[in-house]
Design a protein around this motif. Structure first.
Motif, PDB file in Angstrom:
ATOM      1  N   ALA A 178      39.505  68.720 -12.119  1.00  0.00           N
ATOM      2  CA  ALA A 178      40.183  68.793 -10.781  1.00  0.00           C
ATOM      3  C   ALA A 178      41.207  70.087 -11.232  1.00  0.00           C
ATOM      4  N   ARG A 179      41.483  70.084 -12.535  1.00  0.00           N
ATOM      5  CA  ARG A 179      42.206  71.224 -13.119  1.00  0.00           C
ATOM      6  C   ARG A 179      41.970  72.687 -12.935  1.00  0.00           C
ATOM      7  N   LYS A 180      40.585  72.868 -13.365  1.00  0.00           N
ATOM      8  CA  LYS A 180      39.890  74.008 -13.089  1.00  0.00           C
ATOM      9  C   LYS A 180      39.657  74.361 -11.733  1.00  0.00           C
ATOM     10  N   LYS A 181      39.453  73.530 -10.765  1.00  0.00           N
ATOM     11  CA  LYS A 181      39.438  73.714  -9.255  1.00  0.00           C
ATOM     12  C   LYS A 181      40.613  74.305  -8.886  1.00  0.00           C
ATOM     13  N   ALA A 182      41.829  73.672  -9.444  1.00  0.00           N
ATOM     14  CA  ALA A 182      43.047  74.138  -8.686  1.00  0.00           C
ATOM     15  C   ALA A 182      43.558  75.564  -9.460  1.00  0.00           C
ATOM     16  N   LEU A 183      42.960  75.879 -10.527  1.00  0.00           N
ATOM     17  CA  LEU A 183      42.901  77.186 -11.126  1.00  0.00           C
ATOM     18  C   LEU A 183      42.243  78.349 -10.303  1.00  0.00           C
ATOM     19  N   GLU A 184      41.037  77.786  -9.691  1.00  0.00           N
ATOM     20  CA  GLU A 184      40.154  78.598  -9.283  1.00  0.00           C
ATOM     21  C   GLU A 184      40.892  79.140  -8.039  1.00  0.00           C
ATOM     22  N   GLU A 185      41.520  78.243  -7.298  1.00  0.00           N
ATOM     23  CA  GLU A 185      42.301  78.424  -5.998  1.00  0.00           C
ATOM     24  C   GLU A 185      43.498  79.590  -6.083  1.00  0.00           C
ATOM     25  N   LYS A 187      43.388  81.793  -8.687  1.00  0.00           N
ATOM     26  CA  LYS A 187      42.737  82.817  -9.608  1.00  0.00           C
ATOM     27  C   LYS A 187      42.963  84.268  -9.226  1.00  0.00           C
ATOM     28  N   SER A 188      42.805  84.577  -7.702  1.00  0.00           N
ATOM     29  CA  SER A 188      42.829  85.805  -7.409  1.00  0.00           C
ATOM     30  C   SER A 188      44.340  86.289  -6.902  1.00  0.00           C
ATOM     31  N   VAL A 189      45.202  85.428  -7.093  1.00  0.00           N
ATOM     32  CA  VAL A 189      46.701  85.597  -6.651  1.00  0.00           C
ATOM     33  C   VAL A 189      47.207  86.838  -7.466  1.00  0.00           C
ATOM     34  N   ARG A 190      47.817  87.794  -6.920  1.00  0.00           N
ATOM     35  CA  ARG A 190      48.346  88.903  -7.610  1.00  0.00           C
ATOM     36  C   ARG A 190      49.885  88.606  -8.229  1.00  0.00           C
ATOM     37  N   ASP A 208      41.110  75.290 -20.433  1.00  0.00           N
ATOM     38  CA  ASP A 208      40.638  75.684 -18.895  1.00  0.00           C
ATOM     39  C   ASP A 208      41.137  76.779 -18.549  1.00  0.00           C
ATOM     40  N   MET A 209      42.292  77.279 -18.637  1.00  0.00           N
ATOM     41  CA  MET A 209      42.954  78.388 -18.294  1.00  0.00           C
ATOM     42  C   MET A 209      42.094  79.682 -18.788  1.00  0.00           C
ATOM     43  N   ALA A 210      41.819  79.601 -19.962  1.00  0.00           N
ATOM     44  CA  ALA A 210      40.956  80.755 -20.504  1.00  0.00           C
ATOM     45  C   ALA A 210      39.696  80.743 -19.906  1.00  0.00           C
ATOM     46  N   ASP A 211      39.041  79.725 -19.610  1.00  0.00           N
ATOM     47  CA  ASP A 211      37.703  79.672 -19.019  1.00  0.00           C
ATOM     48  C   ASP A 211      37.676  80.004 -17.569  1.00  0.00           C
ATOM     49  N   VAL A 212      38.748  79.659 -16.855  1.00  0.00           N
ATOM     50  CA  VAL A 212      38.801  80.181 -15.505  1.00  0.00           C
ATOM     51  C   VAL A 212      39.558  81.527 -15.076  1.00  0.00           C
ATOM     52  N   LEU A 213      40.564  81.655 -15.750  1.00  0.00           N
ATOM     53  CA  LEU A 213      41.518  83.038 -15.734  1.00  0.00           C
ATOM     54  C   LEU A 213      41.116  84.100 -16.550  1.00  0.00           C
ATOM     55  N   GLY A 214      40.360  83.795 -17.602  1.00  0.00           N
ATOM     56  CA  GLY A 214      40.068  84.849 -18.668  1.00  0.00           C
ATOM     57  C   GLY A 214      40.852  85.266 -19.643  1.00  0.00           C
ATOM     58  N   ASN A 215      40.865  86.461 -19.915  1.00  0.00           N
ATOM     59  CA  ASN A 215      41.766  86.961 -21.394  1.00  0.00           C
ATOM     60  C   ASN A 215      43.101  87.401 -20.582  1.00  0.00           C
ATOM     61  N   LEU A 254      54.187  76.722 -19.266  1.00  0.00           N
ATOM     62  CA  LEU A 254      53.209  77.686 -19.409  1.00  0.00           C
ATOM     63  C   LEU A 254      53.070  78.784 -18.530  1.00  0.00           C
ATOM     64  N   VAL A 255      53.359  79.989 -18.882  1.00  0.00           N
ATOM     65  CA  VAL A 255      53.456  81.312 -18.029  1.00  0.00           C
ATOM     66  C   VAL A 255      52.037  82.083 -18.363  1.00  0.00           C
ATOM     67  N   VAL A 256      51.370  82.495 -17.176  1.00  0.00           N
ATOM     68  CA  VAL A 256      50.274  83.450 -17.459  1.00  0.00           C
ATOM     69  C   VAL A 256      50.456  84.492 -16.639  1.00  0.00           C
ATOM     70  N   GLY A 257      50.003  85.667 -17.033  1.00  0.00           N
ATOM     71  CA  GLY A 257      50.332  86.983 -16.603  1.00  0.00           C
ATOM     72  C   GLY A 257      49.298  87.278 -15.181  1.00  0.00           C
ATOM     73  N   PRO A 258      49.461  87.899 -14.466  1.00  0.00           N
ATOM     74  CA  PRO A 258      48.894  88.181 -13.248  1.00  0.00           C
ATOM     75  C   PRO A 258      47.390  89.069 -13.782  1.00  0.00           C
ATOM     76  N   PRO A 259      46.384  88.870 -12.814  1.00  0.00           N
ATOM     77  CA  PRO A 259      45.015  89.549 -13.183  1.00  0.00           C
ATOM     78  C   PRO A 259      45.244  90.968 -13.269  1.00  0.00           C
ATOM     79  N   ASP A 260      44.592  91.537 -14.006  1.00  0.00           N
ATOM     80  CA  ASP A 260      44.621  93.278 -14.392  1.00  0.00           C
ATOM     81  C   ASP A 260      43.864  93.682 -13.401  1.00  0.00           C
ATOM     82  N   GLU A 261      44.208  94.765 -12.378  1.00  0.00           N
ATOM     83  CA  GLU A 261      43.657  95.401 -11.594  1.00  0.00           C
ATOM     84  C   GLU A 261      43.250  96.607 -11.921  1.00  0.00           C
ATOM     85  N   SER A 262      42.950  96.896 -12.999  1.00  0.00           N
ATOM     86  CA  SER A 262      42.549  98.378 -13.335  1.00  0.00           C
ATOM     87  C   SER A 262      40.867  98.398 -13.045  1.00  0.00           C
TER      88      SER A 262
END
Length: 313
Positions: A178-185, A187-190, A208-215, A254-262
């Protein structure tokens, strides 16, 4: 559209020509001592350090006819620290809110000063207080807030991560699927992501965050404003590994930075081709360095993609 009435700090003094005919005074010592108008006051309390309470909050707590709180013992301790005694505290939480709400509305209708607090921080964040506010709004009863401490904002400030846009996720689900599903939802939020977590589940959540959201860059903030306050910042995989065998104590945000758009600035196909060629000859670290030098892309973005390619192969 419904409008709420602002339960003001004082009942005497100049009046303006606003629709609700109430005057909002400057926060000076003289007005802080003034009589408080009837209404509901949503009052922030400290998240750790008892000194992190506003003068306005203390004034409201002293003059309250009724104090609503999550745990009467926690609030009683705060009142004692600040020399506020002989105040009747009533429990108001998710388990009794439906039963208590009509009684609270009766108190407001009879002209009482009702103060709503949580055990720590700003009320209505992860508690049923919003339903009480909604009913006050619908019934035209006066209400306002005395803002103050918030663990969400404090963690955001201390994380050192982008704060111009962030998304608060509350508590994530307890179970991995369930946690990974929530993170997938999300994942693309900037935006920077903020979530509360139990110390018992920090390790599993980070994995789970590392698996879904990456580095992505992230921060584990703990015991904010308290004696053992701690902020650890690193890429998610590093944090996940660090906390696998560590016992965590205290309140955690927990605080996770936004995805890298580069990565989007160049052809994904070209990037993959360059990385695959480099990875066939070099270590991940050296391959990333070579591609960064060749493309000018950000190292973090290239490293993320290199890890994905390595995992796929």
């Amino acid at each position: 559209m419904a409008k709420h009435k602002n339960a003001d700090l004082e009942t005497s003094g100049p009046q303006d020509n606003q629709e609700n005919n109430q005057f909002v005074p400057e926060s000076t010592p003289s007005t802080l001592a003034s009589k408080v108008a009837a209404g509901l006051y949503i009052v922030a309390t400290p998240i750790g350090n008892a000194q992190d309470i506003t003068l306005r909050a203390l004034s409201l707590l002293k003059q309250a006819d009724t104090i609503l709180c999550e745990d009467t013992r926690v609030t009683a301790k705060l009142l004692m620290i600040h020399g506020i005694s002989k105040k009747k505290c009533h429990a108001y939480h998710e388990h009794n809110a439906e039963k208590m709400r009509p009684k609270v509305l009766d108190k407001l209708n009879s002209g009482e000063v009702v103060v709503l607090v949580s055990d720590a921080g700003t009320p209505l964040i992860n508690d049923p207080g919003y339903k009480l506010v909604r009913e006050c709004n619908e019934l035209g009863l006066p209400y306002t807030t005395a803002p103050g401490a918030s663990s969400v904002i404090t963690a955001m400030v201390l994380s050192g991560l982008p704060s111009d846009r962030f998304l608060y996720l509350g508590f994530l689900p307890n179970k991995t699927v369930a946690r990974k599903k929530a993170l997938e939802e999300v994942k693309s939020v900037r935006a920077t992501l903020i979530t509360l977590e139990s110390p018992r589940r920090v390790a599993a959540c980070l994995k789970d965050m590392a698996d879904v959201l990456g580095n992505r860059e992230a921060a584990v903030t703990r015991e904010l404003t308290k004696r053992y306050e701690e902020v650890r910042r690193a890429p998610l995989p590093e944090l996940a590994e660090l906390y696998q065998n560590e016992v965590v104590r205290g309140e955690v945000v927990l605080v996770v930075g936004p995805p890298d758009e580069s990565v989007n600035e160049t052809s994904a196909e070209d990037l993959d081709s360059l990385l695959e060629n480099a990875l066939a000859r070099l270590s991940v670290r050296d391959a990333v360095a070579e591609v960064v030098d060749a493309t000018g892309l950000k190292k973090r973005a290239v490293y993320n993609r290199a890890l994905e390619l390595t995992k796929e192969s």
